[in-house]
Motif scaffolding. Structure first.
Motif, short mmCIF file in Angstrom:
data_model
loop_
_atom_site.label_atom_id
_atom_site.label_comp_id
_atom_site.label_asym_id
_atom_site.label_seq_id
_atom_site.Cartn_x
_atom_site.Cartn_y
_atom_site.Cartn_z
N LEU A 26 11.23 3.27 -2.09
CA LEU A 26 10.87 3.26 -0.67
C LEU A 26 9.36 3.21 -0.51
N ARG A 27 8.62 3.91 -1.36
CA ARG A 27 7.16 3.88 -1.29
C ARG A 27 6.64 2.46 -1.48
N SER A 28 7.21 1.74 -2.45
CA SER A 28 6.75 0.36 -2.68
C SER A 28 7.08 -0.53 -1.48
N TRP A 29 8.22 -0.30 -0.86
CA TRP A 29 8.56 -1.08 0.35
C TRP A 29 7.59 -0.78 1.48
N VAL A 30 7.23 0.50 1.62
CA VAL A 30 6.29 0.90 2.68
C VAL A 30 4.92 0.28 2.42
N ARG A 31 4.46 0.33 1.18
CA ARG A 31 3.16 -0.27 0.84
C ARG A 31 3.15 -1.76 1.15
#
Length: 84
Positions: free
Chosen positions: A35-40
């Motif tokens: 999810l962090r990579s998607w947010v970034r």
């Protein structure tokens, strides 16, 4: 998309963005890192974070492919002209 949108909407509700990500990731059944990579990625696409957007990355890949093809054509033409 929904999970990313929720993270961006609820960032002010927690001390850190990671806490928001961890909380929402658990609800969606994905890892926090995913999810962090998607947010970034979404932050880069919106211009909120420095880096290359998805659209720019796609354009670069297309230009690199086109450049490769043109180099191949040029090499074929060079060999053909040397033959004749």
């Amino acid at each position: 998309e929904r999970a990313v949108r929720m993270v961006l909407e609820h960032q002010g509700d927690h001390d850190s963005q990671w806490k928001v990500i961890a909380s929402i990731a658990a609800k969606f059944g994905c890892s926090g890192e995913t999810l962090r990579s998607w947010v970034r990625k979404e932050e880069r696409n919106r211009g909120l974070r420095p880096g290359t957007s998805t659209q720019e990355q796609d354009r670069l890949k297309e230009l690199e492919r086109e450049n490769r093809e043109l180099r191949q054509v040029n090499e074929i033409l060079r060999k053909a002209s040397a033959y004749f």
